[in-house]
Write a protein that holds these residues in place. Structure first.
Motif, PDB file in Angstrom:
ATOM      1  N   GLY A 116     -80.601  16.177  22.831  1.00 48.19           N
ATOM      2  CA  GLY A 116     -79.235  15.857  22.674  1.00 48.19           C
ATOM      3  C   GLY A 116     -78.199  17.227  22.539  1.00 48.19           C
ATOM      4  O   GLY A 116     -78.575  18.261  23.138  1.00 48.19           O
ATOM      5  N   SER A 117     -77.248  16.960  21.754  1.00 44.22           N
ATOM      6  CA  SER A 117     -76.104  18.081  21.722  1.00 44.22           C
ATOM      7  C   SER A 117     -76.639  19.145  20.543  1.00 44.22           C
ATOM      8  O   SER A 117     -77.062  18.608  19.544  1.00 44.22           O
ATOM      9  N   SER A 118     -76.280  20.246  20.793  1.00 43.90           N
ATOM     10  CA  SER A 118     -76.285  21.327  19.850  1.00 43.90           C
ATOM     11  C   SER A 118     -74.993  21.445  19.398  1.00 43.90           C
ATOM     12  O   SER A 118     -74.006  21.880  20.336  1.00 43.90           O
ATOM     13  N   TYR A 119     -74.797  21.986  18.186  1.00 46.17           N
ATOM     14  CA  TYR A 119     -73.459  22.290  17.577  1.00 46.17           C
ATOM     15  C   TYR A 119     -73.367  23.572  16.770  1.00 46.17           C
ATOM     16  O   TYR A 119     -74.373  23.964  16.042  1.00 46.17           O
ATOM     17  N   SER A 120     -72.174  24.237  16.881  1.00 46.55           N
ATOM     18  CA  SER A 120     -72.316  25.539  16.108  1.00 46.55           C
ATOM     19  C   SER A 120     -70.684  25.966  15.960  1.00 46.55           C
ATOM     20  O   SER A 120     -69.979  25.654  16.761  1.00 46.55           O
ATOM     21  N   ILE A 121     -70.806  26.724  15.019  1.00 45.19           N
ATOM     22  CA  ILE A 121     -69.334  27.651  14.642  1.00 45.19           C
ATOM     23  C   ILE A 121     -69.246  28.653  15.488  1.00 45.19           C
ATOM     24  O   ILE A 121     -69.943  29.522  15.438  1.00 45.19           O
ATOM     25  N   VAL A 122     -67.967  28.863  16.446  1.00 47.40           N
ATOM     26  CA  VAL A 122     -67.860  29.912  17.210  1.00 47.40           C
ATOM     27  C   VAL A 122     -67.340  30.945  16.557  1.00 47.40           C
ATOM     28  O   VAL A 122     -67.815  32.138  16.648  1.00 47.40           O
ATOM     29  N   ASN A 123     -66.540  30.904  15.621  1.00 45.37           N
ATOM     30  CA  ASN A 123     -65.768  32.126  14.767  1.00 45.37           C
ATOM     31  C   ASN A 123     -67.177  32.945  14.073  1.00 45.37           C
ATOM     32  O   ASN A 123     -68.102  32.413  13.476  1.00 45.37           O
ATOM     33  N   GLU A 124     -67.054  34.149  14.487  1.00 50.06           N
ATOM     34  CA  GLU A 124     -68.295  35.232  14.118  1.00 50.06           C
ATOM     35  C   GLU A 124     -68.167  35.425  12.634  1.00 50.06           C
ATOM     36  O   GLU A 124     -66.967  35.832  12.011  1.00 50.06           O
ATOM     37  N   GLY A 125     -69.144  35.223  12.096  1.00 45.10           N
ATOM     38  CA  GLY A 125     -69.070  35.425  10.435  1.00 45.10           C
ATOM     39  C   GLY A 125     -68.704  34.345   9.447  1.00 45.10           C
ATOM     40  O   GLY A 125     -68.552  34.740   8.441  1.00 45.10           O
ATOM     41  N   LEU A 126     -68.109  33.312  10.233  1.00 45.70           N
ATOM     42  CA  LEU A 126     -67.428  32.321   9.366  1.00 45.70           C
ATOM     43  C   LEU A 126     -68.403  31.363   8.607  1.00 45.70           C
ATOM     44  O   LEU A 126     -68.353  31.119   7.289  1.00 45.70           O
ATOM     45  N   GLU A 127     -69.524  30.977   9.320  1.00 43.12           N
ATOM     46  CA  GLU A 127     -70.341  29.844   8.874  1.00 43.12           C
ATOM     47  C   GLU A 127     -71.250  30.612   7.394  1.00 43.12           C
ATOM     48  O   GLU A 127     -71.679  31.493   7.625  1.00 43.12           O
ATOM     49  N   GLY A 128     -71.036  29.715   6.250  1.00 47.51           N
ATOM     50  CA  GLY A 128     -71.916  30.003   5.270  1.00 47.51           C
ATOM     51  C   GLY A 128     -71.222  31.232   4.488  1.00 47.51           C
ATOM     52  O   GLY A 128     -71.967  31.745   3.359  1.00 47.51           O
ATOM     53  N   HIS A 129     -69.991  31.630   4.547  1.00 49.99           N
ATOM     54  CA  HIS A 129     -69.579  32.864   3.705  1.00 49.99           C
ATOM     55  C   HIS A 129     -68.431  32.334   3.473  1.00 49.99           C
ATOM     56  O   HIS A 129     -67.790  31.379   3.549  1.00 49.99           O
ATOM     57  N   SER A 130     -67.711  33.265   2.500  1.00 50.93           N
ATOM     58  CA  SER A 130     -66.569  32.818   1.842  1.00 50.93           C
ATOM     59  C   SER A 130     -65.479  33.946   2.126  1.00 50.93           C
ATOM     60  O   SER A 130     -65.565  35.149   2.275  1.00 50.93           O
ATOM     61  N   PHE A 131     -64.120  33.134   2.016  1.00 51.70           N
ATOM     62  CA  PHE A 131     -62.829  33.978   2.471  1.00 51.70           C
ATOM     63  C   PHE A 131     -61.643  33.662   1.830  1.00 51.70           C
ATOM     64  O   PHE A 131     -61.700  32.498   1.179  1.00 51.70           O
ATOM     65  N   LYS A 132     -60.817  34.439   1.579  1.00 47.22           N
ATOM     66  CA  LYS A 132     -59.661  33.976   0.585  1.00 47.22           C
ATOM     67  C   LYS A 132     -58.635  33.228   1.637  1.00 47.22           C
ATOM     68  O   LYS A 132     -57.775  32.385   1.202  1.00 47.22           O
ATOM     69  N   SER A 133     -58.747  33.628   3.126  1.00 47.45           N
ATOM     70  CA  SER A 133     -57.816  32.702   3.760  1.00 47.45           C
ATOM     71  C   SER A 133     -58.361  32.779   5.347  1.00 47.45           C
ATOM     72  O   SER A 133     -59.189  33.907   5.648  1.00 47.45           O
ATOM     73  N   LEU A 134     -58.005  32.188   6.574  1.00 46.74           N
ATOM     74  CA  LEU A 134     -58.671  32.132   7.612  1.00 46.74           C
ATOM     75  C   LEU A 134     -57.583  32.991   8.349  1.00 46.74           C
ATOM     76  O   LEU A 134     -56.331  32.565   8.189  1.00 46.74           O
ATOM     77  N   THR A 135     -57.843  34.040   9.315  1.00 50.94           N
ATOM     78  CA  THR A 135     -56.940  34.365  10.222  1.00 50.94           C
ATOM     79  C   THR A 135     -56.834  33.732  11.807  1.00 50.94           C
ATOM     80  O   THR A 135     -55.956  34.192  12.467  1.00 50.94           O
ATOM     81  N   SER A 136     -57.620  32.735  12.050  1.00 48.64           N
ATOM     82  CA  SER A 136     -57.838  32.012  13.318  1.00 48.64           C
ATOM     83  C   SER A 136     -58.238  30.672  12.812  1.00 48.64           C
ATOM     84  O   SER A 136     -58.501  30.223  12.067  1.00 48.64           O
ATOM     85  N   ASN A 137     -57.879  29.759  14.076  1.00 55.24           N
ATOM     86  CA  ASN A 137     -58.241  28.250  14.096  1.00 55.24           C
ATOM     87  C   ASN A 137     -59.789  28.547  13.967  1.00 55.24           C
ATOM     88  O   ASN A 137     -60.593  29.061  14.518  1.00 55.24           O
ATOM     89  N   VAL A 138     -60.296  27.230  13.391  1.00 56.04           N
ATOM     90  CA  VAL A 138     -61.739  27.063  13.279  1.00 56.04           C
ATOM     91  C   VAL A 138     -62.370  26.598  14.620  1.00 56.04           C
ATOM     92  O   VAL A 138     -61.737  25.382  15.103  1.00 56.04           O
ATOM     93  N   GLN A 139     -63.300  27.109  15.475  1.00 58.38           N
ATOM     94  CA  GLN A 139     -63.690  26.514  16.536  1.00 58.38           C
ATOM     95  C   GLN A 139     -65.068  26.252  16.313  1.00 58.38           C
ATOM     96  O   GLN A 139     -65.946  26.902  16.170  1.00 58.38           O
ATOM     97  N   LEU A 140     -65.480  25.036  16.974  1.00 56.87           N
ATOM     98  CA  LEU A 140     -66.696  24.363  16.820  1.00 56.87           C
ATOM     99  C   LEU A 140     -67.247  24.424  18.371  1.00 56.87           C
ATOM    100  O   LEU A 140     -66.302  24.065  19.359  1.00 56.87           O
ATOM    101  N   VAL A 141     -68.426  24.572  18.822  1.00 58.98           N
ATOM    102  CA  VAL A 141     -68.773  24.556  20.352  1.00 58.98           C
ATOM    103  C   VAL A 141     -69.978  23.664  20.333  1.00 58.98           C
ATOM    104  O   VAL A 141     -70.823  23.329  19.699  1.00 58.98           O
ATOM    105  N   GLU A 142     -69.895  22.525  21.398  1.00 53.99           N
ATOM    106  CA  GLU A 142     -71.127  21.676  21.635  1.00 53.99           C
ATOM    107  C   GLU A 142     -71.628  21.749  23.019  1.00 53.99           C
ATOM    108  O   GLU A 142     -70.763  21.895  23.766  1.00 53.99           O
ATOM    109  N   SER A 143     -72.936  21.874  22.819  1.00 54.19           N
ATOM    110  CA  SER A 143     -73.478  22.078  24.233  1.00 54.19           C
ATOM    111  C   SER A 143     -74.436  20.696  24.413  1.00 54.19           C
ATOM    112  O   SER A 143     -75.251  20.340  23.604  1.00 54.19           O
TER     113      SER A 143
END
Length: 212
Positions: free
Chosen positions: A50-77
């Motif tokens: 089936g489909s595979s899904y992942s967060i495109v933004n480098e270093g975003l998944e599983g980490h903590s931030f004060k704010s986001l500098t860009s939109n969150v992007q997900l990719v489905e293959s």
């Protein structure tokens, strides 16, 4: 053709194509005089995973931030073509779903060659400003109606608050008639702690740490 098919009870069976992919099968049949009597082409896909899904933004998944500098992007293959109009993305903050209108999520499609379809979903960063643990779930389906969803957890944290620290075993300005005193320091935060340090009379002291 003997490397790819086997004949059994008058039927040819394909073998060796267990890999998920998009296939084109050409079948040409000749009579005993070498004359071409049929020429058939069939397209099909094998899509066990089936489909595979992942967060495109480098270093975003599983980490903590004060704010986001860009939109969150997900990719489905997917091997098969997705009906992106049917795709639903759910966003949860601390386990509670937040409302995101369809127009806040932009979709772009690439690939398609040899069944390699990729869909990028861009979610406006303005929906990730409040502190909390954000979890993303994707529900999609192919143009033929086969449904998929993201089985793994995709998370990141927005955290602008300092850790909460509570101390038990002593009180402020307390006096004690003992040579030993056990002090418990409880530190809580939505982000993973990098370190905890304690100082006695300006000198760092060693702490016993319980991960629980």
């Amino acid at each position: 053709s003997s490397d790819f098919v086997e004949l059994h009870d008058g039927t040819y069976r394909l073998r060796g194509i267990a890999k998920d992919d998009y296939y084109t099968l050409y079948i040409r049949t000749y009579d005993s005089n070498g004359k071409l009597v049929s020429d058939t082409t069939e397209n099909f896909s094998i899509n066990k995973n089936g489909s595979s899904y992942s967060i495109v933004n480098e270093g975003l998944e599983g980490h903590s931030f004060k704010s986001l500098t860009s939109n969150v992007q997900l990719v489905e293959s997917n091997v098969d073509k997705i009906n992106s109009d049917k795709t639903t993305i759910k966003i949860f903050r601390d386990g509670k779903e937040i409302s995101v209108p369809k127009g806040a999520i932009k979709v772009s499609r690439t690939g398609g060659v040899n069944g390699n379809w990729e869909y990028t979903y861009s979610i406006d960063k303005s929906y990730f400003t409040e502190d909390g643990v954000y979890t993303l779930e994707v529900f999609s389906q192919t143009e033929t109606g086969v449904k998929y969803n993201s089985s793994r957890t995709m998370q990141f944290i927005i955290d602008n608050k300092a850790p909460q620290i509570s101390i038990t075993g002593i009180r402020d300005n307390g006096r004690y008639k003992s040579n030993e005193k056990r002090i418990t320091i409880d530190v809580r935060d939505i982000s993973k702690l990098k370190y905890v340090k304690a100082y006695l009379n300006g000198k760092e002291v060693e702490l016993q740490y319980d991960e629980k």
